[in-house]
Design a protein around this motif. Structure first.
Motif, PDB file in Angstrom:
ATOM      1  N   VAL A  48      23.289  16.459 -20.712  1.00 37.18           N
ATOM      2  CA  VAL A  48      22.547  16.559 -19.301  1.00 37.18           C
ATOM      3  C   VAL A  48      22.746  15.112 -19.625  1.00 37.18           C
ATOM      4  CG1 VAL A  48      19.607  15.718 -19.896  1.00 37.18           C
ATOM      5  CG2 VAL A  48      20.776  17.937 -20.774  1.00 37.18           C
ATOM      6  N   ALA A  49      23.109  13.788 -19.903  1.00 40.36           N
ATOM      7  CA  ALA A  49      22.866  12.833 -19.277  1.00 40.36           C
ATOM      8  C   ALA A  49      24.026  12.677 -18.311  1.00 40.36           C
ATOM      9  CB  ALA A  49      23.578  11.528 -21.129  1.00 40.36           C
ATOM     10  N   PHE A  50      25.056  13.367 -18.642  1.00 37.46           N
ATOM     11  CA  PHE A  50      26.668  13.650 -18.133  1.00 37.46           C
ATOM     12  C   PHE A  50      26.033  13.919 -16.237  1.00 37.46           C
ATOM     13  CE2 PHE A  50      29.982  15.578 -16.099  1.00 37.46           C
ATOM     14  CZ  PHE A  50      30.799  15.272 -16.090  1.00 37.46           C
ATOM     15  N   VAL A  51      25.310  14.700 -16.195  1.00 35.21           N
ATOM     16  CA  VAL A  51      24.335  15.655 -15.025  1.00 35.21           C
ATOM     17  C   VAL A  51      23.304  14.138 -14.672  1.00 35.21           C
ATOM     18  CG1 VAL A  51      22.966  17.325 -13.962  1.00 35.21           C
ATOM     19  CG2 VAL A  51      24.968  18.118 -15.642  1.00 35.21           C
ATOM     20  N   PHE A  52      23.265  13.893 -14.912  1.00 31.85           N
ATOM     21  CA  PHE A  52      21.844  13.105 -14.986  1.00 31.85           C
ATOM     22  C   PHE A  52      22.208  11.486 -13.982  1.00 31.85           C
ATOM     23  CE2 PHE A  52      19.092  16.617 -15.530  1.00 31.85           C
ATOM     24  CZ  PHE A  52      18.667  16.621 -14.627  1.00 31.85           C
ATOM     25  N   GLY A  53      22.898  11.195 -15.113  1.00 36.77           N
ATOM     26  CA  GLY A  53      23.457  10.134 -15.447  1.00 36.77           C
ATOM     27  C   GLY A  53      24.602   9.324 -14.239  1.00 36.77           C
TER      28      GLY A  53
END
Length: 392
Positions: free
Chosen positions: A294-299
């Motif tokens: 999730v951090a990879f997708v949004f960040g």
């Protein structure tokens, strides 16, 4: 002392292993690694190569008279080429038709006509959005039991429904004395029962008919699909999204060269203008991986999510109430507990990045198997538990 600490640590490890089992402990280890992320977005390159190969194959047939395995009138291939068409492709096709025409060889006339028709078809769609439209043949299951009792499963062409229009019409038929169609939508009543809703079902089939005739576009949309290995429902979803021009993040729990080549081949064939496919290793059984993903997708990517398909699963064959073990708990964690965790992390990320006005549509992998089959561990429990999400 150090010995006492080491002894206590070993005791804790032994107790944890005895309680949860090796399969659950090893099954929740993280696999996510941004360094292994593979990105595919060169739709324009594959469009040129496909067009060139198509014309070259036709030239070879013209010269040798030997028919190849490629159907040069394939509607699906033409649609995929139109979905990837850009100005440069149209210019290349125009130049190819001109060069072939200048040869003054009558034998090349079919190739010249093909180049010109591809040019005209692609040029006509430059101002249109790429769309998903299913053009594959309709199939039906066939199971045979041999004299020795062995079962074999195959898929054969449907004889009663030769087109998708026939199929949709058959599936939507509700003329049998108020009996709902085979596939229908329900709405929850005030007393909590799910009842057949004729209007919703009609709207659903109207949508299918529109997709069948006009196609549907996913341009500007982003999707997360887990559990999309070869031959899976998730893989077909990725294919459809790419055809419609979406950006897709596909995860795999079995990251390897073969896996990345599979996804590369999928993008090469189905990636449309503006589409993008990102592939990353991911273990849905790992909370660490969920947080990292999730951090990879949004960040790191800076994406938002419009669609979420948490289809990762673990098979559990032969487990019954009297032998539930570590593997069954791992399967439950992957197919239920961490599905909810994933949705929760996405919700938090949308709030963090001020995207609360852009909700994600989540397609849950439900099943009518609520323990009816047996011998499949906690599969039925995980599926019926996912239905509680509709109440939250």
């Amino acid at each position: 002392s150090h010995q006492a600490i080491a002894k206590q640590l070993q005791t804790n490890i032994d107790n944890t292993t005895a309680e949860f089992g090796d399969e659950l402990i090893t099954g929740v280890l993280p696999r996510f690694d941004t360094r292994k992320a593979r990105q595919f977005d060169s739709y324009w390159n594959w469009a040129r190569q496909d067009a060139y190969e198509w014309i070259q194959q036709t030239i070879e047939v013209c010269i040798t008279g030997v028919t190849t395995d490629v159907d040069v009138s394939n509607k699906e291939r033409l649609q995929q080429l139109q979905n990837r068409a850009d100005v440069q492709l149209v210019q290349m096709l125009a130049a190819t038709a001109k060069i072939l025409g200048a040869s003054n060889k009558d034998v090349l006339l079919p190739a010249i006509q093909l180049a010109q028709s591809l040019h005209d078809a692609c040029k006509s769609t430059l101002s249109q959005l790429p769309v998903f439209r299913e053009l594959s043949g309709l199939m039906q299951p066939k199971t045979c039991i041999s004299a020795s009792g062995e079962a074999s499963y195959t898929e054969i062409p449907r004889t009663s429904e030769r087109t998708w229009t026939d199929y949709i019409g058959h599936m939507s038929d509700d003329s049998h004395h108020d009996i709902p169609p085979h596939i229908h939508l329900c709405e929850k009543s005030k007393n909590g029962q799910w009842l057949y809703d004729k209007q919703l079902s009609s709207t659903y089939y109207d949508g299918l008919s529109d997709i069948n005739q006009q196609g549907t576009s996913f341009v500007g949309r982003t999707a997360l699909v887990t559990g999309c290995g070869r031959g899976s429902i998730g893989a077909e979803i990725v294919r459809s999204l790419l055809m419609g021009g979406a950006k897709v993040l596909a995860t795999t729990s079995s990251y390897s060269r073969q896996t990345t080549l599979f996804f590369e081949g999928m993008y090469r064939k189905y990636g449309s203008r503006g589409s993008e496919l990102m592939v990353v290793p991911f273990n849905q059984g790992s909370v660490q991986d969920i947080d990292s993903l999730v951090a990879f997708v949004f960040g790191q990517l800076g994406w938002d999510l419009d669609y979420v398909f948490p289809f990762a699963a673990v098979s559990d064959i032969g487990s019954t109430v009297d032998n539930l073990g570590s593997h069954s708990e791992l399967a439950l964690r992957v197919m239920l507990t961490n599905v909810l965790r994933l949705l929760g992390r996405i919700k938090l990320a949308k709030a963090k990045y001020k995207s609360v006005g852009r909700p994600a549509l989540v397609v849950l992998p439900l099943s009518p198997n609520h323990g009816n089959f047996g011998g499949d561990g906690l599969y039925g429990e995980s599926k019926i538990a996912l239905e509680t999400v509709f109440n939250r």
